[in-house]
Design a protein around this motif. Structure first.
Motif, PDB file in Angstrom:
ATOM      1  N   TRP A  21       0.877  -1.059   0.156  1.00 12.29           N
ATOM      2  CA  TRP A  21       0.172  -0.085  -0.208  1.00 12.29           C
ATOM      3  C   TRP A  21       0.948   1.573  -0.143  1.00 12.29           C
ATOM      4  O   TRP A  21       1.971   1.338   0.719  1.00 12.29           O
ATOM      5  CB  TRP A  21      -0.353  -0.026   0.945  1.00 12.29           C
ATOM      6  CG  TRP A  21      -1.280   1.185   1.710  1.00 12.29           C
ATOM      7  CD1 TRP A  21      -1.198   2.326   2.708  1.00 12.29           C
ATOM      8  CD2 TRP A  21      -2.688   2.160   1.156  1.00 12.29           C
ATOM      9  NE1 TRP A  21      -1.915   3.410   2.884  1.00 12.29           N
ATOM     10  CE2 TRP A  21      -2.525   3.140   1.692  1.00 12.29           C
ATOM     11  CE3 TRP A  21      -3.404   1.935  -0.230  1.00 12.29           C
ATOM     12  CZ2 TRP A  21      -3.683   4.348   1.311  1.00 12.29           C
ATOM     13  CZ3 TRP A  21      -3.396   3.010  -0.736  1.00 12.29           C
ATOM     14  CH2 TRP A  21      -3.979   4.428   0.012  1.00 12.29           C
ATOM     15  N   ASN A  22       0.540   2.334  -0.955  1.00 13.03           N
ATOM     16  CA  ASN A  22       1.229   3.423  -0.448  1.00 13.03           C
ATOM     17  C   ASN A  22       0.443   4.717  -1.068  1.00 13.03           C
ATOM     18  O   ASN A  22       0.784   4.522  -2.845  1.00 13.03           O
ATOM     19  CB  ASN A  22       2.776   3.181  -1.910  1.00 13.03           C
ATOM     20  CG  ASN A  22       3.536   4.397  -2.131  1.00 13.03           C
ATOM     21  OD1 ASN A  22       3.478   5.198  -0.650  1.00 13.03           O
ATOM     22  ND2 ASN A  22       4.072   4.386  -2.743  1.00 13.03           N
ATOM     23  N   PRO A  23      -0.077   5.104  -0.665  1.00 13.24           N
ATOM     24  CA  PRO A  23      -1.330   6.934  -1.368  1.00 13.24           C
ATOM     25  C   PRO A  23      -0.157   7.868  -2.539  1.00 13.24           C
ATOM     26  O   PRO A  23       1.030   7.679  -1.969  1.00 13.24           O
ATOM     27  CB  PRO A  23      -1.216   7.420   0.062  1.00 13.24           C
ATOM     28  CG  PRO A  23      -0.277   6.794   0.955  1.00 13.24           C
ATOM     29  CD  PRO A  23      -0.278   5.382   0.788  1.00 13.24           C
ATOM     30  N   LYS A  24      -0.492   8.032  -2.984  1.00 15.06           N
ATOM     31  CA  LYS A  24       0.204   8.731  -4.239  1.00 15.06           C
ATOM     32  C   LYS A  24      -0.039  10.451  -3.693  1.00 15.06           C
ATOM     33  O   LYS A  24      -0.146  11.301  -4.750  1.00 15.06           O
ATOM     34  CB  LYS A  24      -0.974   8.802  -5.454  1.00 15.06           C
ATOM     35  CG  LYS A  24       0.120   7.128  -5.546  1.00 15.06           C
ATOM     36  CD  LYS A  24       1.101   7.029  -5.507  1.00 15.06           C
ATOM     37  CE  LYS A  24       1.333   4.820  -6.703  1.00 15.06           C
ATOM     38  NZ  LYS A  24       1.653   4.376  -5.167  1.00 15.06           N
ATOM     39  N   TYR A  25      -1.642  10.766  -2.833  1.00 13.85           N
ATOM     40  CA  TYR A  25      -2.339  12.480  -2.789  1.00 13.85           C
ATOM     41  C   TYR A  25      -1.670  13.038  -1.501  1.00 13.85           C
ATOM     42  O   TYR A  25      -2.237  11.619  -0.787  1.00 13.85           O
ATOM     43  CB  TYR A  25      -3.926  12.173  -3.261  1.00 13.85           C
ATOM     44  CG  TYR A  25      -3.927  11.850  -4.561  1.00 13.85           C
ATOM     45  CD1 TYR A  25      -3.973  10.985  -5.566  1.00 13.85           C
ATOM     46  CD2 TYR A  25      -4.331  13.467  -5.630  1.00 13.85           C
ATOM     47  CE1 TYR A  25      -4.243  10.695  -6.966  1.00 13.85           C
ATOM     48  CE2 TYR A  25      -4.334  12.973  -7.172  1.00 13.85           C
ATOM     49  CZ  TYR A  25      -4.395  12.201  -7.088  1.00 13.85           C
ATOM     50  OH  TYR A  25      -4.715  12.522  -8.915  1.00 13.85           O
ATOM     51  N   ASP A  26      -1.374  13.556  -1.040  1.00 11.84           N
ATOM     52  CA  ASP A  26      -1.384  13.894  -0.280  1.00 11.84           C
ATOM     53  C   ASP A  26      -2.682  15.861   0.091  1.00 11.84           C
ATOM     54  O   ASP A  26      -3.201  15.500  -1.173  1.00 11.84           O
ATOM     55  CB  ASP A  26      -0.252  14.874   0.469  1.00 11.84           C
ATOM     56  CG  ASP A  26       0.311  15.684  -1.128  1.00 11.84           C
ATOM     57  OD1 ASP A  26       1.617  16.426  -0.528  1.00 11.84           O
ATOM     58  OD2 ASP A  26      -0.137  16.446  -1.188  1.00 11.84           O
ATOM     59  N   LEU A  27      -2.313  16.385   1.072  1.00  7.90           N
ATOM     60  CA  LEU A  27      -3.870  17.066   0.626  1.00  7.90           C
ATOM     61  C   LEU A  27      -3.544  18.307   0.040  1.00  7.90           C
ATOM     62  O   LEU A  27      -4.718  18.343  -0.501  1.00  7.90           O
ATOM     63  CB  LEU A  27      -3.316  18.146   2.305  1.00  7.90           C
ATOM     64  CG  LEU A  27      -4.688  18.875   2.957  1.00  7.90           C
ATOM     65  CD1 LEU A  27      -6.061  18.316   2.414  1.00  7.90           C
ATOM     66  CD2 LEU A  27      -4.329  19.849   4.238  1.00  7.90           C
ATOM     67  N   ASP A  28      -3.067  18.737  -0.263  1.00  5.91           N
ATOM     68  CA  ASP A  28      -2.931  20.145  -1.452  1.00  5.91           C
ATOM     69  C   ASP A  28      -2.837  19.664  -2.598  1.00  5.91           C
ATOM     70  O   ASP A  28      -3.505  20.107  -3.542  1.00  5.91           O
ATOM     71  CB  ASP A  28      -0.922  20.807  -1.419  1.00  5.91           C
ATOM     72  CG  ASP A  28      -1.382  21.312  -0.330  1.00  5.91           C
ATOM     73  OD1 ASP A  28      -0.153  21.915  -0.014  1.00  5.91           O
ATOM     74  OD2 ASP A  28      -2.080  21.680   0.134  1.00  5.91           O
TER      75      ASP A  28
END
Ligand code: VAH
Length: 324
Positions: free
Chosen positions: A295-302
């Motif tokens: 698992w490795n998400p691509k989107y951060d808050l900005d």
């Protein structure tokens, strides 16, 4: 070939997962289903097989699995936290009796089952920061009770009957195609709509209330990657902590101001949803998902805020300028 039935396919996750899975597995191999057809989903319903399936009606569920030779059920039909507190009996009925029907169908017809859990599966006595994968789970909402019970039931069907059950504990999900239906984290979706309508938003969740969140693109990846994960690597199954970020209303507003500098945030706290939010973790430890299925998400808050504002501006026909 994977042949997938998605229940609750017209909801916040299902409406995007259906289109994404159809690109990967082929339209004819992904059957969208919902308790009833809803307006505004004509494109999805026309893009591949669609069935009226009520997971509380074993007959419609079983018939759809037989008709389409389904081997994978993605069970998204559920009542969320805030609505669940207004009608706890219906919440139990859909989230638990419906899940039981899905698992029984899967046991009889040899299907894999993916069912999402939630950070709502934790409660006030759970460690709030970097909440561990394996820890105390005593939620204080009916939604949370159904999520813990659902995790246990799915693990039971794996151990007792060999049904390949898998799930993730989703945080709040942010998306622009379909509004969420009655959750506590929904403020983090509504704020983008209001930013593009009036550059103002009044939050029903209090300043300083941190909750895990995730952009819908990463949520879709989590579902597909876990479904396709090597079962030999899975030490856990129901359900994996997954997260991408943790923020409070002020942090989110600061991110929006990077693109709409005049954005103003105010508060009118809803005590019921605030009490729910206060019972949930501030941030999850998702190391088990990273170790067992990469698992490795691509989107951060900005990057999420940028994409949300750009896509919603078109959807809403907003004339508000987005900088950055
Ligand atoms: C809710 N959006 O607010 C859902 C989710 C973690 C929150 O389960 O009920």
């Amino acid at each position: 070939m994977r042949r997938i039935l998605i229940t609750g396919a017209l909801g916040q996750i299902g409406s995007e997962l259906t289109l994404e899975m159809r690109k990967i597995y082929g339209s004819g191999n992904v059957v969208a289903s919902n308790r009833r057809a809803k307006e505004g989903h004509e494109e999805l319903i026309a893009s591949g097989p669609f069935e009226i399936v009520d997971i509380n009606d074993l007959q419609t569920l079983s018939a759809a699995v037989d008709k389409h030779k389904i081997n994978t059920i993605v069970n998204l039909a559920a009542i969320l936290s805030a609505v669940g507190e207004r009608d706890p009996q219906q919440c139990w009925n859909i989230n638990m009796n419906g899940l039981y029907n899905v698992l029984e169908t899967a046991r009889e017809k040899n299907c894999m089952v993916f069912t999402p859990s939630s950070i709502a599966a934790f409660g006030p006595s759970t460690p709030k920061d970097s909440t561990p994968q394996d820890t105390i789970q005593r939620p204080t909402t009916m939604y949370g009770v159904t999520k813990v019970a659902g995790e246990l039931l799915c693990d039971y069907y794996f151990k007792k009957f060999g049904v390949d059950t898998r799930g993730v504990r989703f945080p709040g999900l942010i998306s622009y195609k379909t509004l969420p239906g009655g959750g506590t984290t929904d403020y983090a979706v509504h704020i983008y709509y209001e930013a593009l309508k009036s550059k103002k938003y009044t939050s029903f969740i209090r300043k300083g209330t941190y909750m895990d969140m995730m952009y819908i693109r990463d949520a879709l990846s989590a579902i597909i990657e876990l479904i396709e994960a090597d079962p030999g690597r899975l030490k856990h199954r129901n359900a994996f902590n997954v997260t991408a970020m943790s923020f409070d209303p002020e942090t989110l507003a600061a991110s929006i101001r990077k693109f709409i500098p005049e954005f103003e945030l105010s508060y009118d706290v809803d005590p019921i949803r605030q009490e729910i939010a206060d019972s949930w973790p501030n941030s999850l430890d998702d190391s088990a998902a990273r170790q067992e299925w990469d698992w490795n998400p691509k989107y951060d808050l900005d990057s999420m805020t940028k994409d949300m504002l750009e896509k919603l501006r078109v959807k809403l026909g907003s004339m508000i300028t987005i900088y950055g």
